[in-house]
Design a protein around this motif. Sequence first.
Motif, PDB file in Angstrom:
ATOM      1  N   PHE A  52      68.684  55.556  60.280  1.00  0.00           N
ATOM      2  CA  PHE A  52      69.563  54.965  59.249  1.00  0.00           C
ATOM      3  C   PHE A  52      71.081  55.576  59.370  1.00  0.00           C
ATOM      4  O   PHE A  52      71.980  55.138  59.486  1.00  0.00           O
ATOM      5  N   ASP A  53      71.177  56.831  59.536  1.00  0.00           N
ATOM      6  CA  ASP A  53      72.506  57.535  59.783  1.00  0.00           C
ATOM      7  C   ASP A  53      73.003  57.276  61.096  1.00  0.00           C
ATOM      8  O   ASP A  53      74.155  56.805  61.033  1.00  0.00           O
ATOM      9  N   LEU A  54      72.450  57.022  62.063  1.00  0.00           N
ATOM     10  CA  LEU A  54      72.791  56.615  63.440  1.00  0.00           C
ATOM     11  C   LEU A  54      73.546  55.233  63.400  1.00  0.00           C
ATOM     12  O   LEU A  54      74.501  54.813  63.978  1.00  0.00           O
ATOM     13  N   TYR A  55      72.647  54.476  62.561  1.00  0.00           N
ATOM     14  CA  TYR A  55      72.841  52.711  62.815  1.00  0.00           C
ATOM     15  C   TYR A  55      74.332  52.882  61.709  1.00  0.00           C
ATOM     16  O   TYR A  55      75.378  52.134  62.232  1.00  0.00           O
ATOM     17  N   GLU A  56      74.663  53.629  60.702  1.00  0.00           N
ATOM     18  CA  GLU A  56      75.620  53.629  59.914  1.00  0.00           C
ATOM     19  C   GLU A  56      76.894  54.244  60.865  1.00  0.00           C
ATOM     20  O   GLU A  56      77.984  53.787  60.633  1.00  0.00           O
ATOM     21  N   LEU A  57      76.597  55.193  61.404  1.00  0.00           N
ATOM     22  CA  LEU A  57      77.640  55.662  62.326  1.00  0.00           C
ATOM     23  C   LEU A  57      78.283  54.772  63.541  1.00  0.00           C
ATOM     24  O   LEU A  57      79.616  54.410  63.299  1.00  0.00           O
ATOM     25  N   LEU A  58      77.152  53.773  64.070  1.00  0.00           N
ATOM     26  CA  LEU A  58      77.879  52.683  64.738  1.00  0.00           C
ATOM     27  C   LEU A  58      78.439  51.583  63.979  1.00  0.00           C
ATOM     28  O   LEU A  58      79.752  50.987  64.590  1.00  0.00           O
ATOM     29  N   ASN A  59      78.433  51.571  62.724  1.00  0.00           N
ATOM     30  CA  ASN A  59      78.771  50.354  62.113  1.00  0.00           C
ATOM     31  C   ASN A  59      80.521  51.088  61.854  1.00  0.00           C
ATOM     32  O   ASN A  59      81.328  50.173  61.656  1.00  0.00           O
ATOM     33  N   ILE A  60      80.585  52.497  61.347  1.00  0.00           N
ATOM     34  CA  ILE A  60      81.651  52.961  61.229  1.00  0.00           C
ATOM     35  C   ILE A  60      82.702  52.713  62.614  1.00  0.00           C
ATOM     36  O   ILE A  60      83.950  52.499  62.400  1.00  0.00           O
ATOM     37  N   ILE A  61      81.874  53.151  63.642  1.00  0.00           N
ATOM     38  CA  ILE A  61      82.846  53.307  64.893  1.00  0.00           C
ATOM     39  C   ILE A  61      83.253  51.442  65.275  1.00  0.00           C
ATOM     40  O   ILE A  61      84.178  51.296  65.677  1.00  0.00           O
ATOM     41  N   HIS A  62      82.165  50.728  64.764  1.00  0.00           N
ATOM     42  CA  HIS A  62      82.844  49.180  64.929  1.00  0.00           C
ATOM     43  C   HIS A  62      83.784  48.872  63.988  1.00  0.00           C
ATOM     44  O   HIS A  62      84.791  47.972  64.506  1.00  0.00           O
ATOM     45  N   GLY A  63      83.803  49.167  62.849  1.00  0.00           N
ATOM     46  CA  GLY A  63      85.028  49.039  61.954  1.00  0.00           C
ATOM     47  C   GLY A  63      86.200  49.708  62.381  1.00  0.00           C
ATOM     48  O   GLY A  63      87.172  48.944  62.328  1.00  0.00           O
ATOM     49  N   LEU A  64      86.353  50.865  63.196  1.00  0.00           N
ATOM     50  CA  LEU A  64      87.517  51.407  63.807  1.00  0.00           C
ATOM     51  C   LEU A  64      87.977  50.628  64.829  1.00  0.00           C
ATOM     52  O   LEU A  64      88.975  50.417  65.284  1.00  0.00           O
ATOM     53  N   ILE A  65      87.243  49.908  65.893  1.00  0.00           N
ATOM     54  CA  ILE A  65      87.361  49.351  66.724  1.00  0.00           C
ATOM     55  C   ILE A  65      88.052  48.012  66.242  1.00  0.00           C
ATOM     56  O   ILE A  65      89.155  47.678  66.814  1.00  0.00           O
ATOM     57  N   ILE A  66      87.474  47.410  65.369  1.00  0.00           N
ATOM     58  CA  ILE A  66      88.183  46.186  64.760  1.00  0.00           C
ATOM     59  C   ILE A  66      89.494  46.245  64.295  1.00  0.00           C
ATOM     60  O   ILE A  66      90.454  45.557  64.504  1.00  0.00           O
ATOM     61  N   GLU A  67      89.818  47.382  63.544  1.00  0.00           N
ATOM     62  CA  GLU A  67      90.973  47.722  62.847  1.00  0.00           C
ATOM     63  C   GLU A  67      92.135  48.161  63.802  1.00  0.00           C
ATOM     64  O   GLU A  67      93.246  47.480  64.013  1.00  0.00           O
ATOM     65  N   HIS A  68      91.648  48.953  64.872  1.00  0.00           N
ATOM     66  CA  HIS A  68      92.733  49.147  66.191  1.00  0.00           C
ATOM     67  C   HIS A  68      92.936  47.924  66.780  1.00  0.00           C
ATOM     68  O   HIS A  68      94.134  47.772  67.179  1.00  0.00           O
ATOM     69  N   PHE A  69      92.130  46.930  67.015  1.00  0.00           N
ATOM     70  CA  PHE A  69      92.249  45.754  67.585  1.00  0.00           C
ATOM     71  C   PHE A  69      93.327  44.977  66.833  1.00  0.00           C
ATOM     72  O   PHE A  69      94.205  44.002  67.395  1.00  0.00           O
ATOM     73  N   ARG A  70      93.022  44.900  65.505  1.00  0.00           N
ATOM     74  CA  ARG A  70      94.036  44.034  64.639  1.00  0.00           C
ATOM     75  C   ARG A  70      95.393  44.508  64.657  1.00  0.00           C
ATOM     76  O   ARG A  70      96.296  43.487  64.475  1.00  0.00           O
ATOM     77  N   ILE A  71      95.736  45.786  64.880  1.00  0.00           N
ATOM     78  CA  ILE A  71      97.079  46.047  64.903  1.00  0.00           C
ATOM     79  C   ILE A  71      97.530  46.261  66.397  1.00  0.00           C
ATOM     80  O   ILE A  71      98.365  46.682  66.831  1.00  0.00           O
ATOM     81  N   LYS A  72      96.752  45.674  67.381  1.00  0.00           N
ATOM     82  CA  LYS A  72      97.047  45.680  68.870  1.00  0.00           C
ATOM     83  C   LYS A  72      97.043  47.024  69.410  1.00  0.00           C
ATOM     84  O   LYS A  72      98.144  47.269  70.396  1.00  0.00           O
ATOM     85  N   ASP A  73      96.331  47.915  68.902  1.00  0.00           N
ATOM     86  CA  ASP A  73      96.414  49.378  69.445  1.00  0.00           C
ATOM     87  C   ASP A  73      95.134  49.336  70.673  1.00  0.00           C
ATOM     88  O   ASP A  73      94.098  49.925  70.153  1.00  0.00           O
ATOM     89  N   ASN A  74      95.504  48.863  71.538  1.00  0.00           N
ATOM     90  CA  ASN A  74      94.471  48.720  72.788  1.00  0.00           C
ATOM     91  C   ASN A  74      93.829  49.977  73.245  1.00  0.00           C
ATOM     92  O   ASN A  74      92.864  50.467  73.204  1.00  0.00           O
ATOM     93  N   GLU A  75      94.696  50.942  73.210  1.00  0.00           N
ATOM     94  CA  GLU A  75      94.334  52.434  73.615  1.00  0.00           C
ATOM     95  C   GLU A  75      93.258  53.195  72.745  1.00  0.00           C
ATOM     96  O   GLU A  75      92.439  53.681  72.918  1.00  0.00           O
ATOM     97  N   GLY A  76      93.739  52.945  71.265  1.00  0.00           N
ATOM     98  CA  GLY A  76      92.939  53.331  70.212  1.00  0.00           C
ATOM     99  C   GLY A  76      91.538  52.622  70.135  1.00  0.00           C
ATOM    100  O   GLY A  76      90.482  53.040  70.089  1.00  0.00           O
ATOM    101  N   CYS A  77      91.627  51.333  70.432  1.00  0.00           N
ATOM    102  CA  CYS A  77      90.474  50.574  70.396  1.00  0.00           C
ATOM    103  C   CYS A  77      89.268  50.889  71.555  1.00  0.00           C
ATOM    104  O   CYS A  77      88.347  50.957  71.415  1.00  0.00           O
ATOM    105  N   LYS A  78      90.209  51.320  72.619  1.00  0.00           N
ATOM    106  CA  LYS A  78      89.268  51.491  73.821  1.00  0.00           C
ATOM    107  C   LYS A  78      88.570  52.686  73.580  1.00  0.00           C
ATOM    108  O   LYS A  78      87.219  53.127  73.806  1.00  0.00           O
TER     109      LYS A  78
END
Length: 427
Positions: A303-329
Amino acid sequence: MEYGKILRFHRVKQGLTQNQLADGIISPAYLSKIENDQTVPAFEVLELLYERLGLDFNDSSFSHPSKEKLKEWYEAIVLKRTDEAELLKEKLMEQKETFENHHLHIFYELYRIRSFLSKNEVEKAYEVWESIRQYSDTFDEEMKFYYHLVYGLLQYYKGNFEESFQKIMEAKNYVSKLHIENWEYSDLYYHLALSASQAHHVSASVYYADKALELYKNHYDLAKSADCHIILGISYNRLKDYAKSLENYHLARKIATQTKDNQQLKLVYINIAVLESRIGNHQSSIINYKKSLEYSQESETSFDLYELLNIIHGLIIEHFRIKDNEGCKEWIDKGKAKLSSFPSESHEYHFEVYSKLIDNSLDTINYLEKKVIPYFKDKNQHVYVIRYSKFLSDLLEQQRMYKKSSEYLRLAINLLNKHSHLGGIML
Protein backbone atom coordinates in the motif's frame (compact mmCIF):
# COMPACT_ATOMS: atom_id res chain seq x y z
CA MET A 1 -35.76 -20.86 16.92
CA GLU A 2 -34.97 -21.76 13.29
CA TYR A 3 -34.23 -25.47 13.74
CA GLY A 4 -34.22 -26.18 10.02
CA LYS A 5 -31.41 -23.72 9.30
CA ILE A 6 -29.35 -25.10 12.17
CA LEU A 7 -29.81 -28.67 10.92
CA ARG A 8 -28.82 -27.73 7.39
CA PHE A 9 -25.75 -25.80 8.57
CA HIS A 10 -24.38 -28.71 10.62
CA ARG A 11 -25.33 -31.32 8.02
CA VAL A 12 -23.40 -29.48 5.30
CA LYS A 13 -20.54 -28.73 7.69
CA GLN A 14 -20.21 -32.43 8.51
CA GLY A 15 -20.42 -33.43 4.85
CA LEU A 16 -23.66 -35.41 5.18
CA THR A 17 -26.33 -35.73 2.52
CA GLN A 18 -30.02 -35.39 3.36
CA ASN A 19 -30.38 -39.14 2.83
CA GLN A 20 -27.63 -39.89 5.37
CA LEU A 21 -29.06 -37.59 8.04
CA ALA A 22 -32.66 -38.71 7.52
CA ASP A 23 -31.92 -42.44 7.29
CA GLY A 24 -34.09 -44.37 9.75
CA ILE A 25 -35.64 -41.22 11.22
CA ILE A 26 -37.72 -39.53 8.51
CA SER A 27 -37.81 -39.37 4.72
CA PRO A 28 -35.26 -37.17 2.88
CA ALA A 29 -38.17 -35.20 1.38
CA TYR A 30 -39.52 -34.42 4.86
CA LEU A 31 -36.04 -33.39 6.02
CA SER A 32 -35.84 -31.02 3.05
CA LYS A 33 -39.08 -29.37 4.18
CA ILE A 34 -37.72 -29.03 7.73
CA GLU A 35 -34.47 -27.47 6.50
CA ASN A 36 -36.39 -24.99 4.37
CA ASP A 37 -38.66 -24.08 7.31
CA GLN A 38 -41.71 -25.33 5.42
CA THR A 39 -42.85 -27.46 8.33
CA VAL A 40 -42.30 -27.81 12.08
CA PRO A 41 -41.70 -31.45 13.08
CA ALA A 42 -42.32 -33.10 16.42
CA PHE A 43 -39.69 -32.49 19.09
CA GLU A 44 -38.94 -36.22 19.14
CA VAL A 45 -37.90 -36.04 15.47
CA LEU A 46 -35.75 -32.96 16.06
CA GLU A 47 -34.05 -34.59 19.04
CA LEU A 48 -33.13 -37.64 16.92
CA LEU A 49 -31.76 -35.44 14.11
CA TYR A 50 -29.81 -33.32 16.57
CA GLU A 51 -28.43 -36.44 18.27
CA ARG A 52 -27.20 -37.83 14.93
CA LEU A 53 -25.36 -34.54 14.30
CA GLY A 54 -23.93 -34.53 17.82
CA LEU A 55 -25.82 -31.40 18.83
CA ASP A 56 -27.43 -30.41 22.11
CA PHE A 57 -31.12 -29.89 21.37
CA ASN A 58 -31.59 -27.71 24.46
CA ASP A 59 -28.74 -25.33 23.62
CA SER A 60 -29.79 -21.72 23.03
CA SER A 61 -27.14 -19.60 21.35
CA PHE A 62 -29.22 -16.45 20.96
CA SER A 63 -28.56 -15.45 24.58
CA HIS A 64 -25.35 -17.45 25.00
CA PRO A 65 -22.59 -15.64 26.96
CA SER A 66 -20.19 -16.34 24.09
CA LYS A 67 -22.28 -14.17 21.79
CA GLU A 68 -21.60 -11.18 24.04
CA LYS A 69 -17.88 -11.98 23.89
CA LEU A 70 -18.09 -12.22 20.10
CA LYS A 71 -19.64 -8.76 19.92
CA GLU A 72 -16.94 -7.40 22.25
CA TRP A 73 -14.34 -8.88 19.89
CA TYR A 74 -16.01 -7.30 16.86
CA GLU A 75 -16.14 -3.90 18.58
CA ALA A 76 -12.43 -4.12 19.38
CA ILE A 77 -11.70 -4.97 15.72
CA VAL A 78 -13.77 -2.10 14.33
CA LEU A 79 -12.40 0.44 16.82
CA LYS A 80 -8.86 -0.80 16.17
CA ARG A 81 -8.13 -1.85 19.73
CA THR A 82 -5.68 -4.43 18.40
CA ASP A 83 -4.30 -5.92 21.61
CA GLU A 84 -7.75 -6.27 23.14
CA ALA A 85 -9.04 -7.90 19.95
CA GLU A 86 -6.27 -10.51 20.02
CA LEU A 87 -6.92 -11.39 23.66
CA LEU A 88 -10.66 -11.75 23.07
CA LYS A 89 -10.03 -13.92 20.02
CA GLU A 90 -7.83 -16.26 22.05
CA LYS A 91 -10.56 -16.65 24.68
CA LEU A 92 -13.20 -17.33 22.03
CA MET A 93 -11.04 -19.98 20.39
CA GLU A 94 -10.77 -21.80 23.71
CA GLN A 95 -14.57 -22.24 23.88
CA LYS A 96 -15.88 -25.19 21.89
CA GLU A 97 -19.28 -23.49 21.51
CA THR A 98 -17.66 -20.95 19.19
CA PHE A 99 -17.13 -23.67 16.58
CA GLU A 100 -19.83 -26.24 17.37
CA ASN A 101 -22.81 -23.90 17.67
CA HIS A 102 -24.39 -22.78 14.38
CA HIS A 103 -25.33 -19.30 15.55
CA LEU A 104 -22.03 -18.55 17.26
CA HIS A 105 -19.86 -20.07 14.56
CA ILE A 106 -21.42 -17.94 11.81
CA PHE A 107 -20.85 -14.73 13.76
CA TYR A 108 -17.29 -15.81 14.56
CA GLU A 109 -16.55 -16.32 10.86
CA LEU A 110 -18.21 -13.05 9.80
CA TYR A 111 -16.25 -11.11 12.40
CA ARG A 112 -13.08 -12.98 11.44
CA ILE A 113 -13.40 -11.59 7.92
CA ARG A 114 -13.38 -8.09 9.39
CA SER A 115 -10.36 -9.02 11.51
CA PHE A 116 -8.39 -10.14 8.45
CA LEU A 117 -9.33 -7.00 6.53
CA SER A 118 -8.16 -4.82 9.43
CA LYS A 119 -4.72 -6.41 8.91
CA ASN A 120 -4.96 -6.05 5.11
CA GLU A 121 -5.01 -9.86 4.77
CA VAL A 122 -7.53 -9.74 1.93
CA GLU A 123 -7.03 -13.22 0.52
CA LYS A 124 -7.49 -14.84 3.93
CA ALA A 125 -10.66 -12.79 4.43
CA TYR A 126 -11.95 -13.91 1.03
CA GLU A 127 -11.28 -17.57 1.86
CA VAL A 128 -13.39 -17.30 5.01
CA TRP A 129 -16.17 -15.60 3.06
CA GLU A 130 -16.10 -18.41 0.48
CA SER A 131 -16.32 -21.01 3.26
CA ILE A 132 -19.48 -19.52 4.82
CA ARG A 133 -21.20 -18.43 1.61
CA GLN A 134 -22.69 -21.91 1.22
CA TYR A 135 -24.61 -21.41 4.48
CA SER A 136 -26.05 -17.99 3.58
CA ASP A 137 -29.56 -19.38 3.19
CA THR A 138 -29.46 -20.34 6.89
CA PHE A 139 -28.73 -16.78 8.05
CA ASP A 140 -31.08 -14.73 10.18
CA GLU A 141 -31.51 -10.95 9.69
CA GLU A 142 -28.58 -10.06 11.93
CA MET A 143 -26.25 -12.44 10.12
CA LYS A 144 -27.37 -11.05 6.76
CA PHE A 145 -26.46 -7.52 7.90
CA TYR A 146 -22.87 -8.51 8.69
CA TYR A 147 -22.67 -10.82 5.67
CA HIS A 148 -23.48 -8.02 3.22
CA LEU A 149 -21.32 -5.54 5.12
CA VAL A 150 -18.16 -7.65 5.12
CA TYR A 151 -18.72 -8.67 1.51
CA GLY A 152 -19.00 -5.00 0.60
CA LEU A 153 -15.73 -4.31 2.42
CA LEU A 154 -14.09 -7.25 0.62
CA GLN A 155 -15.12 -5.78 -2.71
CA TYR A 156 -13.71 -2.41 -1.64
CA TYR A 157 -10.33 -3.96 -0.86
CA LYS A 158 -10.42 -5.70 -4.25
CA GLY A 159 -11.07 -2.39 -6.00
CA ASN A 160 -14.66 -3.18 -7.04
CA PHE A 161 -16.05 0.07 -5.68
CA GLU A 162 -19.49 0.09 -7.29
CA GLU A 163 -20.23 -3.44 -6.06
CA SER A 164 -18.82 -2.47 -2.66
CA PHE A 165 -21.23 0.46 -2.37
CA GLN A 166 -24.23 -1.63 -3.46
CA LYS A 167 -23.47 -4.45 -0.99
CA ILE A 168 -22.99 -2.06 1.93
CA MET A 169 -26.28 -0.42 0.96
CA GLU A 170 -27.87 -3.88 1.14
CA ALA A 171 -26.47 -4.23 4.66
CA LYS A 172 -28.01 -0.87 5.56
CA ASN A 173 -31.43 -2.21 4.55
CA TYR A 174 -31.36 -4.62 7.53
CA VAL A 175 -30.55 -1.94 10.12
CA SER A 176 -34.19 -1.02 10.82
CA LYS A 177 -34.86 -4.61 11.90
CA LEU A 178 -31.89 -4.77 14.29
CA HIS A 179 -30.57 -3.06 17.38
CA ILE A 180 -27.09 -1.77 16.64
CA GLU A 181 -25.08 0.73 18.64
CA ASN A 182 -23.86 4.15 17.57
CA TRP A 183 -20.31 2.94 16.91
CA GLU A 184 -21.75 0.48 14.38
CA TYR A 185 -23.88 3.17 12.75
CA SER A 186 -20.86 5.43 12.38
CA ASP A 187 -18.82 2.53 10.94
CA LEU A 188 -21.62 1.74 8.46
CA TYR A 189 -22.05 5.37 7.35
CA TYR A 190 -18.28 5.83 7.05
CA HIS A 191 -17.90 2.85 4.73
CA LEU A 192 -20.92 3.94 2.71
CA ALA A 193 -19.24 7.34 2.28
CA LEU A 194 -15.91 5.76 1.40
CA SER A 195 -17.29 3.30 -1.17
CA ALA A 196 -19.65 5.94 -2.62
CA SER A 197 -16.70 8.30 -3.07
CA GLN A 198 -14.65 5.67 -4.89
CA ALA A 199 -17.65 4.73 -7.04
CA HIS A 200 -18.12 8.47 -7.79
CA HIS A 201 -21.57 8.75 -6.23
CA VAL A 202 -20.64 12.19 -4.98
CA SER A 203 -23.92 13.27 -3.38
CA ALA A 204 -24.23 9.97 -1.51
CA SER A 205 -20.64 10.29 -0.34
CA VAL A 206 -21.28 13.76 1.10
CA TYR A 207 -24.51 12.61 2.75
CA TYR A 208 -23.02 9.58 4.50
CA ALA A 209 -19.74 11.30 5.39
CA ASP A 210 -21.72 14.04 7.15
CA LYS A 211 -23.76 11.42 9.07
CA ALA A 212 -20.62 9.52 10.09
CA LEU A 213 -18.81 12.73 11.04
CA GLU A 214 -21.62 13.80 13.36
CA LEU A 215 -21.43 10.49 15.24
CA TYR A 216 -17.63 10.48 15.40
CA LYS A 217 -17.63 14.04 16.77
CA ASN A 218 -20.12 13.04 19.46
CA HIS A 219 -17.74 10.28 20.56
CA TYR A 220 -14.62 12.47 20.24
CA ASP A 221 -13.14 10.07 17.67
CA LEU A 222 -10.61 12.48 16.17
CA ALA A 223 -8.97 10.03 13.77
CA LYS A 224 -12.23 9.02 12.10
CA SER A 225 -13.41 12.64 12.07
CA ALA A 226 -10.29 13.51 10.07
CA ASP A 227 -10.99 10.63 7.68
CA CYS A 228 -14.50 11.99 7.10
CA HIS A 229 -13.14 15.48 6.41
CA ILE A 230 -10.81 14.00 3.77
CA ILE A 231 -13.74 12.22 2.08
CA LEU A 232 -15.75 15.46 2.17
CA GLY A 233 -12.78 17.38 0.75
CA ILE A 234 -12.58 14.96 -2.19
CA SER A 235 -16.34 15.10 -2.77
CA TYR A 236 -16.50 18.90 -2.76
CA ASN A 237 -13.50 18.98 -5.09
CA ARG A 238 -15.47 16.81 -7.53
CA LEU A 239 -18.44 19.15 -7.14
CA LYS A 240 -16.03 22.03 -7.96
CA ASP A 241 -16.72 23.69 -4.62
CA TYR A 242 -13.01 24.27 -4.06
CA ALA A 243 -13.39 26.56 -1.05
CA LYS A 244 -15.39 23.95 0.85
CA SER A 245 -13.00 21.24 -0.27
CA LEU A 246 -9.99 23.15 1.11
CA GLU A 247 -11.90 23.91 4.30
CA ASN A 248 -12.34 20.18 4.94
CA TYR A 249 -8.73 19.38 4.06
CA HIS A 250 -7.52 22.03 6.50
CA LEU A 251 -9.79 20.63 9.23
CA ALA A 252 -8.39 17.15 8.58
CA ARG A 253 -4.84 18.55 8.68
CA LYS A 254 -5.52 20.33 11.97
CA ILE A 255 -6.76 17.09 13.57
CA ALA A 256 -3.95 14.96 12.08
CA THR A 257 -1.34 17.42 13.31
CA GLN A 258 -2.85 17.25 16.79
CA THR A 259 -2.94 13.43 16.78
CA LYS A 260 0.43 13.18 14.96
CA ASP A 261 -1.08 10.92 12.30
CA ASN A 262 1.44 10.99 9.44
CA GLN A 263 -0.70 8.81 7.18
CA GLN A 264 -3.56 11.30 7.32
CA LEU A 265 -1.22 14.25 6.87
CA LYS A 266 0.23 12.58 3.78
CA LEU A 267 -3.26 12.06 2.34
CA VAL A 268 -4.26 15.65 3.09
CA TYR A 269 -1.27 17.06 1.20
CA ILE A 270 -1.76 14.65 -1.73
CA ASN A 271 -5.38 15.71 -2.07
CA ILE A 272 -4.57 19.41 -1.77
CA ALA A 273 -2.01 18.82 -4.56
CA VAL A 274 -4.74 17.23 -6.69
CA LEU A 275 -7.05 20.19 -6.04
CA GLU A 276 -4.36 22.80 -6.83
CA SER A 277 -3.56 20.97 -10.06
CA ARG A 278 -7.21 20.92 -11.03
CA ILE A 279 -7.51 24.71 -10.73
CA GLY A 280 -4.22 25.28 -12.58
CA ASN A 281 -1.93 26.10 -9.62
CA HIS A 282 0.80 23.69 -10.69
CA GLN A 283 3.63 25.16 -8.63
CA SER A 284 1.46 24.91 -5.51
CA SER A 285 0.57 21.35 -6.50
CA ILE A 286 4.27 20.45 -6.65
CA ILE A 287 4.86 22.00 -3.21
CA ASN A 288 2.04 19.93 -1.71
CA TYR A 289 3.13 16.69 -3.37
CA LYS A 290 6.63 17.23 -1.96
CA LYS A 291 5.10 18.04 1.42
CA SER A 292 3.27 14.70 1.33
CA LEU A 293 6.63 12.95 0.87
CA GLU A 294 7.74 14.36 4.23
CA TYR A 295 5.03 12.26 5.86
CA SER A 296 5.62 9.11 3.82
CA GLN A 297 6.79 6.40 6.15
CA GLU A 298 9.75 4.19 5.33
CA SER A 299 7.62 1.14 4.74
CA GLU A 300 7.80 -1.89 2.49
CA THR A 301 4.06 -2.59 2.50
CA SER A 302 2.48 -2.73 -0.96
CA PHE A 303 0.00 0.00 0.00
CA ASP A 304 2.71 2.50 1.00
CA LEU A 305 4.90 1.70 -2.00
CA TYR A 306 2.00 2.05 -4.43
CA GLU A 307 1.08 5.36 -2.82
CA LEU A 308 4.67 6.55 -3.19
CA LEU A 309 4.53 5.72 -6.90
CA ASN A 310 1.32 7.76 -7.16
CA ILE A 311 3.01 10.78 -5.55
CA ILE A 312 5.96 10.49 -7.95
CA HIS A 313 3.50 10.21 -10.84
CA GLY A 314 1.79 13.38 -9.65
CA LEU A 315 5.11 15.23 -9.53
CA ILE A 316 5.97 14.07 -13.06
CA ILE A 317 2.64 15.40 -14.36
CA GLU A 318 3.00 18.80 -12.67
CA HIS A 319 6.58 19.34 -13.88
CA PHE A 320 5.50 18.35 -17.39
CA ARG A 321 2.61 20.84 -17.29
CA ILE A 322 4.93 23.74 -16.44
CA LYS A 323 7.33 22.53 -19.18
CA ASP A 324 10.08 21.73 -16.68
CA ASN A 325 11.58 18.83 -18.59
CA GLU A 326 14.58 18.56 -16.28
CA GLY A 327 12.37 18.26 -13.20
CA CYS A 328 10.10 15.84 -15.04
CA LYS A 329 13.05 13.63 -16.02
CA GLU A 330 14.36 13.66 -12.45
CA TRP A 331 11.10 12.26 -11.08
CA ILE A 332 10.76 9.76 -13.94
CA ASP A 333 14.17 8.36 -13.01
CA LYS A 334 13.18 8.15 -9.34
CA GLY A 335 9.95 6.41 -10.29
CA LYS A 336 11.67 3.87 -12.53
CA ALA A 337 14.19 3.15 -9.77
CA LYS A 338 11.31 2.31 -7.42
CA LEU A 339 9.76 0.03 -10.05
CA SER A 340 12.84 -2.19 -9.95
CA SER A 341 11.94 -3.24 -6.39
CA PHE A 342 8.16 -2.80 -6.61
CA PRO A 343 6.84 -3.55 -10.12
CA SER A 344 3.61 -1.82 -11.19
CA GLU A 345 2.49 -2.18 -14.79
CA SER A 346 0.29 0.92 -14.71
CA HIS A 347 3.10 3.12 -13.34
CA GLU A 348 5.53 1.64 -15.84
CA TYR A 349 3.23 2.92 -18.60
CA HIS A 350 2.82 6.31 -16.90
CA PHE A 351 6.54 6.89 -16.49
CA GLU A 352 7.40 5.68 -19.99
CA VAL A 353 4.79 7.93 -21.66
CA TYR A 354 6.29 11.07 -20.13
CA SER A 355 9.80 9.85 -20.86
CA LYS A 356 8.92 9.47 -24.55
CA LEU A 357 7.09 12.81 -24.65
CA ILE A 358 9.98 14.87 -23.27
CA ASP A 359 12.49 12.97 -25.47
CA ASN A 360 10.29 13.46 -28.58
CA SER A 361 10.56 9.72 -29.18
CA LEU A 362 9.56 8.62 -32.68
CA ASP A 363 7.45 5.70 -31.43
CA THR A 364 5.33 7.73 -28.96
CA ILE A 365 2.23 7.64 -31.18
CA ASN A 366 2.43 3.87 -31.66
CA TYR A 367 3.13 3.34 -27.95
CA LEU A 368 0.08 5.37 -26.90
CA GLU A 369 -2.24 3.89 -29.51
CA LYS A 370 -1.27 0.22 -29.32
CA LYS A 371 -0.32 -0.25 -25.68
CA VAL A 372 -1.15 2.55 -23.25
CA ILE A 373 -4.71 3.55 -24.18
CA PRO A 374 -5.93 -0.08 -24.66
CA TYR A 375 -4.42 -0.99 -21.27
CA PHE A 376 -6.25 1.77 -19.36
CA LYS A 377 -9.45 1.17 -21.32
CA ASP A 378 -9.35 -2.45 -20.20
CA LYS A 379 -8.84 -1.32 -16.59
CA ASN A 380 -11.74 1.20 -16.87
CA GLN A 381 -9.37 3.90 -15.65
CA HIS A 382 -11.10 6.68 -17.55
CA VAL A 383 -8.99 9.57 -16.30
CA TYR A 384 -5.91 8.07 -17.99
CA VAL A 385 -7.76 7.18 -21.18
CA ILE A 386 -8.83 10.85 -21.35
CA ARG A 387 -5.35 12.18 -20.66
CA TYR A 388 -3.49 9.91 -23.05
CA SER A 389 -6.11 10.25 -25.80
CA LYS A 390 -5.60 14.01 -25.64
CA PHE A 391 -1.81 13.56 -25.89
CA LEU A 392 -2.28 11.23 -28.85
CA SER A 393 -4.70 13.61 -30.56
CA ASP A 394 -2.18 16.46 -30.31
CA LEU A 395 0.66 14.30 -31.67
CA LEU A 396 -1.48 13.06 -34.57
CA GLU A 397 -2.48 16.62 -35.41
CA GLN A 398 1.20 17.61 -35.56
CA GLN A 399 1.65 14.80 -38.09
CA ARG A 400 -1.35 16.16 -40.05
CA MET A 401 -3.29 12.97 -39.41
CA TYR A 402 -6.41 15.03 -38.75
CA LYS A 403 -9.07 12.33 -39.05
CA LYS A 404 -7.44 10.02 -36.50
CA SER A 405 -6.59 13.01 -34.32
CA SER A 406 -10.25 14.04 -34.17
CA GLU A 407 -11.27 10.45 -33.26
CA TYR A 408 -9.08 10.46 -30.15
CA LEU A 409 -10.05 14.00 -29.26
CA ARG A 410 -13.71 12.96 -29.49
CA LEU A 411 -12.99 9.94 -27.27
CA ALA A 412 -11.37 12.20 -24.66
CA ILE A 413 -14.21 14.74 -24.75
CA ASN A 414 -16.94 12.09 -24.49
CA LEU A 415 -15.27 10.44 -21.52
CA LEU A 416 -14.59 13.80 -19.89
CA ASN A 417 -18.26 14.78 -20.18
CA LYS A 418 -19.33 11.43 -18.77
CA HIS A 419 -16.78 11.38 -15.93
CA SER A 420 -16.27 15.08 -15.17
CA HIS A 421 -16.40 14.28 -11.44
CA LEU A 422 -13.08 12.40 -11.43
CA GLY A 423 -10.46 13.57 -8.97
CA GLY A 424 -9.22 12.91 -5.43
CA ILE A 425 -7.11 10.31 -3.69
CA MET A 426 -8.85 8.09 -1.18
CA LEU A 427 -7.46 6.67 2.05
